[in-house]
Design a protein around this motif. Structure first.
Motif, PDB file in Angstrom:
ATOM      1  N   GLU A  15     -10.823 -21.470 -87.544  1.00  0.00           N
ATOM      2  CA  GLU A  15     -11.465 -20.184 -87.844  1.00  0.00           C
ATOM      3  C   GLU A  15     -11.167 -19.749 -89.272  1.00  0.00           C
ATOM      4  O   GLU A  15     -12.056 -19.309 -90.004  1.00  0.00           O
ATOM      5  N   ALA A  31     -13.018 -21.970 -91.719  1.00  0.00           N
ATOM      6  CA  ALA A  31     -14.448 -21.653 -91.745  1.00  0.00           C
ATOM      7  C   ALA A  31     -14.711 -20.465 -92.672  1.00  0.00           C
ATOM      8  O   ALA A  31     -15.654 -20.481 -93.469  1.00  0.00           O
ATOM      9  N   SER A  75     -19.537 -22.679 -90.640  1.00  0.00           N
ATOM     10  CA  SER A  75     -19.240 -22.374 -89.247  1.00  0.00           C
ATOM     11  C   SER A  75     -17.992 -23.122 -88.779  1.00  0.00           C
ATOM     12  O   SER A  75     -17.586 -24.126 -89.384  1.00  0.00           O
ATOM     13  N   GLN A 102     -17.830 -24.856 -86.128  1.00  0.00           N
ATOM     14  CA  GLN A 102     -18.290 -26.173 -85.684  1.00  0.00           C
ATOM     15  C   GLN A 102     -18.368 -27.153 -86.851  1.00  0.00           C
ATOM     16  O   GLN A 102     -18.011 -28.320 -86.717  1.00  0.00           O
TER      17      GLN A 102
END
Length: 185
Positions: free
Chosen positions: A26, A29, A35, A37
């Motif tokens: 997180e 990102a 993101s 992902q």
């Protein structure tokens, strides 16, 4: 936001994790403007494990280097260790480490993390704490992740002068200057 080329982004990802292996997907990102992902896919492609696994691997490698103190006696997880020079320890404050009423960490746990790290970086078979000058800077609460960094700043005979600085994710919460006395058996 301008899109960064994949190869450049992956190089930035490797640099970030080299500087601080504790970044979560997180946090990465947000730093890289992609993101979660995308970070996971990049990590997978680069063969970089998730934060939990990275921390575990580092702890296992450091544990094998311990000389002065048994790994069972270390408070926290030593994740980096260079005998005779420096080390890093990680500890998450759990519910059994805090006062019931205030949920503030008991000081002896924070001290024990720093003290055991200071002992661990000594390159001798036996060492004890001679002097400890400590300062608690801000209260620490349950759930906080504490990273302690120790460095031998001076050696005089069998005495090692060691600075330990402990931070949470935001600021320095504790610091100590130890004089450790060592002896080879």
């Amino acid at each position: 936001m301008v899109r960064v080329h994949k190869k450049i982004r992956q190089e930035l990802l490797k640099e970030k994790l080299h500087d601080s292996p504790f970044y979560t997907d997180e946090e990465l990102a947000v730093c890289l403007g992609v993101s979660i992902q995308t970070i996971r896919l990049d990590r997978l492609e680069l063969g970089i494990p998730e934060v939990r696994e990275r921390t575990k691997q580092m702890a296992e490698e450091a544990r094998d280097k311990l000389k002065t103190i048994a790994s069972a006696d270390v408070v926290g997880d030593i994740i980096d260790l260079e005998l005779g020079k420096s080390g890093i320890s990680l500890m998450v404050v759990t519910s059994d480490m805090v006062f019931e009423k205030t949920k503030i960490a008991r000081g002896h746990y924070i001290f024990a993390q720093a003290n055991s790290l200071a002992l661990a970086i000594i390159d001798a078979s036996l060492a004890v704490t001679g002097i400890a000058n400590i300062k608690y800077k801000v209260p620490v609460r349950e759930g906080e992740k504490l990273v302690a960094k120790a460095e031998i700043v001076k050696k005089r005979g069998n005495k090692s002068f060691i600075w330990v600085k402990t931070r949470n994710e935001v600021q320095e919460v504790f610091r100590a200057k130890f004089i450790m006395v060592s002896q080879d058996c």
